[in-house]
Design a protein around this motif. Structure first.
Motif, short mmCIF file in Angstrom:
data_model
loop_
_atom_site.label_atom_id
_atom_site.label_comp_id
_atom_site.label_asym_id
_atom_site.label_seq_id
_atom_site.Cartn_x
_atom_site.Cartn_y
_atom_site.Cartn_z
N ASP A 29 -19.85 -0.79 -32.03
CA ASP A 29 -20.20 -1.22 -33.39
C ASP A 29 -21.37 -0.40 -33.91
N THR A 30 -21.07 0.59 -34.75
CA THR A 30 -22.11 1.49 -35.25
C THR A 30 -23.09 0.79 -36.20
N THR A 31 -22.73 -0.38 -36.72
CA THR A 31 -23.66 -1.11 -37.59
C THR A 31 -24.76 -1.79 -36.78
N LEU A 32 -24.57 -1.85 -35.46
CA LEU A 32 -25.56 -2.48 -34.59
C LEU A 32 -26.00 -1.54 -33.48
N THR A 33 -26.01 -0.25 -33.76
CA THR A 33 -26.52 0.70 -32.77
C THR A 33 -28.00 0.41 -32.53
#
Length: 541
Positions: free
Chosen positions: A232-236
């Motif tokens: 999940d790139t929104t929560l890197t």
């Protein structure tokens, strides 16, 4: 809710003084009892190498099947993920399931997200989901979440990346519970390899979250490391390592925060509110919560079996005084046993339903009259008390005083901490006890989670309350896919629960967090127990 909340409840009691309280987000003076809900913190502006976080106790296990209290869930929220995800604003969205469907009332079909990797590099499959969920049904595992699966007939792989759950009867709550540890997914191969050592300091875990379990120093700390392969790139993560340190003493926890030795922590001790409000190196936050404090009549065959006696006791209680003494003023009187914050699926409607409930006012004279009408004057009530938490004694003493004021004989029975815990897990331990205090939170944003607890035969229905009308409404609500229709039915359950005073509501409390000025981004709400809160941490400047 349907799940056996005694494990989480006892953790709350162990942390009771920390779980209750509130104060303004800003402002270092004024009324220390005042508090203001802050729904979030400012987004992080950059990365930081490491963050140190305080936990009030060391987790007994990191096995998701036993993740039922604050310490393990605060850690696992960043390491293991669920099929569904409960967001900081207490909403439900897809997690490791990219989509969910209910083709008919007795089926939940989950499409498993592709391209997700476990921390060991292996790829998430439908087989992993089936193995993870089926563990809760294995009596040898003894999952604390087994009641979530009480209506499950089978869990089957129905496609390369599809899992179908067949139900014995409609169960809307099941899908919502897939956002809790009941829906956590672990590698099937790792579960088989770890065996009985799974979730221990030596056995570890292998999940898909934004952080991996790096080291577990027994009695000291659990360190998490950023997972570079997170899907999940929104929560890197913006933090490379998060060190969770175990600090049991409430004063020591507060002192480490003020001294800057830790960057933050949830469940701030109420005894430290004033000191933390005056701190110049950080801010005390108070966020959305689903937590309420109540009294549970555990023996409806005794004096409390008459609803007039339960009502009288409620009417005689000094809730404002209890909040001041037990929670440093950080709470609001409750009109119902389920907190209004637990109505995340319909917050606006909840306010209307809540407003229709009868006002909770102190009326000693009216309460005394009810006792006389019930013929209960001079009758005895036994309430459990314990050194497990200061709040228990404060509330027990308040109940004793209220009871005596209206003509009841309230006997306080002191029990050891372990024995107090057993009151919520062993019916035999409740023999001879009429009343216990509880701090209760819901994991999902659906109020049915709590009110289903009072259905006939439900494990947390500690007093053995039974009402066919109530039972039918629980089943009706659990079959209503439309949230508006379901909450309207739950509102009827709430009215009955309040009318029959099945639990005696005391007060609601916000979720608390202290955050050092150098970092920001962590959510303030109780959803941090399921949501990867550390993934949002980062530099404040």
């Amino acid at each position: 809710m349907r799940t056996s909340r005694f494990a989480a409840m006892t953790a709350l009691l162990a942390l009771a003084v920390a779980a209750c309280g509130g104060a303004p987000r800003a402002g270092k003076g004024g009324d220390s009892a005042a508090f203001e809900i802050t729904k979030d913190t400012a987004p992080a502006k950059g990365t930081v190498d490491s963050v140190t976080w305080s936990l009030y106790a060391e987790p007994q296990s990191l096995d998701y099947a036993y993740a039922f209290d604050y310490s393990p869930n605060t850690v696992l929220a960043n390491v293991c993920e669920q099929l569904m995800r409960i967001t900081p604003d207490l909403q439900l969205e897809p997690g490791l399931a990219s989509a969910v469907a209910s083709p008919d009332p007795k089926r939940w079909v989950y499409t498993i997200r592709s391209g997700v990797r476990f921390h060991d590099g292996s790829t998430l499959t439908a087989d992993d989901v089936v193995a993870s969920l089926r563990r809760h049904l294995d009596p040898k595992v003894g999952s604390y979440w087994v009641s979530v699966f009480q209506n499950v007939k089978s869990i089957e792989k129905t496609g390369p990346m599809e899992v179908t759950v067949h139900l014995k009867k409609p169960d809307q709550l099941f899908n919502e519970e897939m956002g809790t540890s009941a829906g956590s997914i672990e590698s099937a191969a790792f579960l088989a390899k770890a065996g009985a050592g799974y979730g221990t300091p030596d056995g570890g875990v292998n999940c898909t979250g934004p952080f991996t379990l790096d080291t577990w120093q027994k009695g000291q700390s659990i360190t998490l490391k950023k997972f570079d392969g997170y899907w999940d790139t929104t929560l890197t993560p913006k933090v490379n390592t998060v060190k969770n340190v175990f600090i049991q003493d409430p004063s020591a926890r507060v002192n480490t925060m003020v001294a800057g030795e830790v960057d933050g922590g949830y469940l701030v001790p109420a005894t430290g509110f004033a000191k933390l409000r005056a701190a110049t190196n950080g801010t005390l936050y108070f966020g959305p919560s689903t937590t309420a404090v109540s009294l549970i009549p555990t023996n409806l065959k005794g004096t409390l079996g008459d609803v007039r006696v339960r009502r009288a006791l409620s009417m005689a209680l000094d809730r404002e005084g209890i909040i001041k003494a037990a929670a440093a003023g950080g709470g609001t009187p409750a009109k119902a046993p389920a907190a209004i914050g637990a109505w995340g699926i319909a917050p606006d409607a909840a306010k209307g339903y809540y407003d229709k409930l009868p006002a909770i006012t102190r009326d000693v004279a009216g309460a005394k009259k009810l006792i006389q009408e019930a013929g209960a004057a001079g009758k005895k009530i036994v309430m459990a008390t314990s050194t497990m938490s200061p709040e228990i004694n404060v509330i027990a003493n308040a109940v004793q005083s209220a009871g005596q004021a209206v003509g009841l004989q309230v006997e306080l029975k002191a029990v050891a901490p372990d024995a107090y815990t057993a009151l919520f897990s062993d019916p035999k331990a409740r023999e001879g006890i009429d009343l216990v205090m509880t701090i209760w939170y819901d994991s999902t944003p659906d109020p049915l989670e709590f009110y289903a607890n009072l259905q006939t035969g439900a494990f947390p229905n500690y007093g053995g309350y039974s009402n066919p009308e109530y039972d039918a409404l629980v089943d009706q609500a659990n079959s209503q896919a439309d949230p508006s229709a379901r909450t309207a039915t739950v509102a009827m359950l709430q009215e009955i629960a309040v009318r029959d005073m099945v639990w005696i509501p005391l007060y609601e409390v916000p979720h608390t967090m202290f955050l050092n000025n150098r970092v920001t981004g962590a959510p303030t709400s109780i959803a941090q127990l399921q949501y990867p809160w550390a993934a949002r941490l980062g530099s404040a400047g």
